[in-house]
Design a protein around this motif. Structure first.
Motif, PDB file in Angstrom:
ATOM      1  N   ASP A  11      19.743   4.317 -18.957  1.00 30.56           N
ATOM      2  CA  ASP A  11      20.552   5.007 -18.161  1.00 30.56           C
ATOM      3  C   ASP A  11      22.572   5.006 -18.332  1.00 30.56           C
ATOM      4  O   ASP A  11      22.610   5.616 -17.909  1.00 30.56           O
ATOM      5  CB  ASP A  11      20.260   4.224 -17.013  1.00 30.56           C
ATOM      6  N   VAL A  12      23.006   3.924 -18.975  1.00 33.93           N
ATOM      7  CA  VAL A  12      23.907   4.118 -19.479  1.00 33.93           C
ATOM      8  C   VAL A  12      24.386   4.896 -20.637  1.00 33.93           C
ATOM      9  O   VAL A  12      25.411   5.621 -20.203  1.00 33.93           O
ATOM     10  CB  VAL A  12      24.241   2.436 -20.361  1.00 33.93           C
ATOM     11  N   VAL A  13      23.201   5.103 -21.822  1.00 38.36           N
ATOM     12  CA  VAL A  13      23.823   5.852 -22.716  1.00 38.36           C
ATOM     13  C   VAL A  13      23.874   7.582 -22.288  1.00 38.36           C
ATOM     14  O   VAL A  13      24.569   8.470 -22.058  1.00 38.36           O
ATOM     15  CB  VAL A  13      22.900   6.074 -23.669  1.00 38.36           C
ATOM     16  N   ALA A  14      22.857   8.468 -21.004  1.00 41.76           N
ATOM     17  CA  ALA A  14      22.600   9.173 -20.424  1.00 41.76           C
ATOM     18  C   ALA A  14      24.334   9.778 -19.456  1.00 41.76           C
ATOM     19  O   ALA A  14      24.612  10.208 -20.034  1.00 41.76           O
ATOM     20  CB  ALA A  14      21.378   8.757 -19.510  1.00 41.76           C
ATOM     21  N   LYS A  15      24.031   8.414 -19.002  1.00 43.82           N
ATOM     22  CA  LYS A  15      25.246   8.339 -17.747  1.00 43.82           C
ATOM     23  C   LYS A  15      26.881   8.612 -19.177  1.00 43.82           C
ATOM     24  O   LYS A  15      27.581   9.344 -18.718  1.00 43.82           O
ATOM     25  CB  LYS A  15      25.652   7.534 -17.612  1.00 43.82           C
ATOM     26  N   ILE A  16      26.562   8.130 -20.068  1.00 49.01           N
ATOM     27  CA  ILE A  16      27.567   8.772 -20.663  1.00 49.01           C
ATOM     28  C   ILE A  16      27.902   9.871 -21.674  1.00 49.01           C
ATOM     29  O   ILE A  16      29.110  10.262 -21.443  1.00 49.01           O
ATOM     30  CB  ILE A  16      27.921   7.469 -22.171  1.00 49.01           C
TER      31      ILE A  16
END
Length: 424
Positions: free
Chosen positions: A171-176
Motif C-alpha cells: 500500500d505504501v509503494v502503491a501510494k508512492i
C-alpha cells in the motif's frame, strides 16, 4: 521454542543469557527496595553506570583547564563528537563519514529538510504514514507552509486498511506511484511509535527513488533497536534521537545520516555554521564556508560536550556487545513476553490483542480489551513501568541490555493479579 510460564523456567533463560551481566551495568529505579520492571526503554533508556565517569571527566577538564579543554583534554572538546561516528555507523549501517551527532531530533529533521525538501510547483508533495508521531507532523506541516503550500494538499498519508492495525508495504509503494511526479519526499518513521511496526525501508526507499523523490527516515524508535542498512538501502537522509534504546539521557543529542553522494559538495543547499567548515581553516575565520567532506558539514555550532559525553558512554556498551547479539536477545525476550501475555489471557476474563505485527523490534503494543487506565495504574503502583496510550493500549518494550526473562514472568503475574483483584 517451547516456553513455560514458570519462575524456574524464566530463571533458566536468564542463566543461559549471554548478555545477563549487562543488567548490572545500569541504574534501576526501585519499588519497595527492588528494581522496577522497566518497559519504557522506547521512551527513555536507563542510565548506564559508566555514564557518570564520562561526565565527571568533562567536568574535571573544565574545572582544571577551562578553555584549554578544547584542545588539551584527554578527549579534546573541539572534535569530541567525532568519536561517536564509527560506533554509530555500525548501529545504523552507514559509513563513518555519513554520520554525525548534533542538536536534537526535530531540529535535525528541520535542518535536513533544507537540503532534501526542495519543492517546486510540479513536485511538492510529501508522503508520510497515517498518524505519524506528532512532532513529525508539526515539522512537515510547518515546512510545507514555509514553502508556500497548503498541508492539506501537499501532505499525503498512507493509511492502514479498514479493520487492520498495521501498514502493508504494497500500500505504501502503491501510494508512492500514485502520487508519482508530484512527490518530492517520502518521510516516514522507520519504526512506528504506536504499534511498534518496522517498515520495509529498503523497498520503500527504492519505490521513492523510482518516481524521483527523496527518501528520509525518522529512526527515533529504530536506532539501537533493529537492523539498519542505511547506506546499502541508498537512503538519502535519516535522523534519530539517542535517549531511547541508546540510553544517552533525557532530551539528549541526535544523530544524523547523510548519504555519501551528498558529501563534499558546495552546491547543496543547507543552513551552515562554523563547526561545519573544514577544521584546517576553521580558526582562520575566513568569510567563505568550506564544508567538511563528511556529514559534519551539517554541524552548526560546537558540540554540547556535557550532552555528548553520556552518548559516548552508552556507545561503548554497544561496541562491546554488538547489534547482532542485542537483536538475538531482543527477539527471544519479546517472544517470551508475547507467550506470557497469551498464557495470562487464558486465565482471566479480559482479552489482550497484540497489535504489533511480526515485523517488529523491541516493542509490543497491546489492546487491553475489557480493561482501562486503572489496570495501568495498578501496574505502576506495583513496580512495573510500562507506557499508556489512549484509549486502552499499553506499550511494553523489554530492552535487551537490561530487562530479564524473570521480569517478564513477574510482569505476567502482576498483570493477572491486577485483573483478578478488579473482578473480585
Amino acid at each position: 521454542m517451547e516456553f513455560q510460564n514458570t519462575l524456574a523456567y524464566a530463571r533458566k533463560l536468564d542463566e543461559e543469557d549471554p548478555l545477563r551481566s549487562y543488567r548490572s551495568e545500569f541504574h534501576f529505579p526501585e519499588h519497595n527496595g527492588k528494581p522496577v520492571i522497566y518497559f519504557t526503554g522506547n521512551s527513555l533508556g536507563l542510565q548506564p553506570k559508566r555514564t557518570q565517569k564520562y561526565i565527571d571527566e568533562v567536568m574535571s577538564d573544565w574545572k582544571n583547564m577551562a578553555v584549554e579543554g578544547h584542545f588539551k583534554a584527554d578527549k579534546p572538546w573541539w572534535d569530541y563528537h567525532e568519536r561517536l561516528a564509527a560506533p554509530l555507523a555500525k548501529i545504523v549501517g552507514a559509513k563513518p563519514e555519513e554520520v554525525s551527532v548534533m542538536n536534537t531530533l526535530t531540529v535535525n529533521l528541520h535542518l535536513l529538510m533544507v537540503s532534501f525538501y526542495r519543492p517546486d510547483k510540479k513536485r511538492f508533495k510529501i508522503l508520510c504514514e497515517e498518524k505519524a508521531f506528532p512532532s513529525d507532523q508539526y515539522m512537515l506541516q510547518s515546512q510545507v507552509r514555509f514553502h508556500g503550500f497548503d498541508p492539506e494538499e501537499a501532505i499525503v498519508t498512507v493509511n492502514k486498511r479498514e479493520g487492520e492495525n498495521f501498514w502493508r508495504t504494497e500500500d505504501v509503494v502503491a501510494k508512492i506511484h500514485e502520487v508519482g511526479e508530484e512527490l518530492a519526499l517520502v518521510m516516514i518513521g522507520g519504526l512506528n511509535y504506536y504499534n511498534g511496526q518496522v517498515f520495509d525501508m529498503k523497498t520503500i526507499t527504492e519505490a521513492g527513488h523510482e518516481v524521483g523523490a527523496m527518501v528520509g527516515w525518522d529512526l527515533a524508535h529504530a536506532a539501537g533497536n533493529i537492523t539498519l542498512k542505511l547506506h546499502e538501502w541508498d537512503v538519502d537522509f535519516a535522523a534519530w534521537c539517542s535517549y531511547k534504546y541508546m540510553n544517552s539521557g533525557p532530551g539528549n543529542a541526535s544523530g544524523v545520516f547523510i548519504n555519501e553522494k551528498y558529501l563534499d559538495r558546495t552546491d547543496i543547499p543547507r543552513f551552515e555554521g562554523w563547526w561545519g567548515t573544514k577544521k584546517e581553516t576553521r580558526f582562520l575565520m575566513r568569510p567563505e564556508f568550506e564544508p567538511i567532506s563528511t556529514a559534519d558539514a551539517w554541524q552548526l555550532s560546537n558540540a554540547p560536550i556535557l550532552s555528548v559525553a553520556p552518548y559516548l558512554a552508552s556507545l561503548e556498551l554497544f561496541e562491546e556487545v554488538g547489534m547482532p547479539a542485542l537483536i538475538e536477545k531482543r527477539n527471544k525476550i519479546v517472544a517470551y513476553l508475547e507467550f506470557i501475555l497469551k498464557e495470562i489471557d487464558k486465565e482471566v476474563d479480559s482479552s489482550f490483542e497484540i497489535i504489533t505485527p511480526e515485523d517488529r523490534g523491541c516493542q509490543l503494543s497491546v489492546f487491553l480489551h475489557g480493561e482501562g487506565r486503572p489496570l495501568f495504574d495498578f501496574l505502576m503502583e506495583n513496580g512495573v513501568i510500562p507506557d499508556w496510550r489512549e484509549p486502552n493500549v499499553i506499550r511494553l518494550a523489554p530492552a535487551p541490555f537490561y530487562c530479564s526473562y524473570e521480569d517478564m514472568y513477574h510482569f505476567g503475574q502482576l498483570l493477572k493479579k491486577g485483573i483478578l483483584e478488579k473482578v473480585s
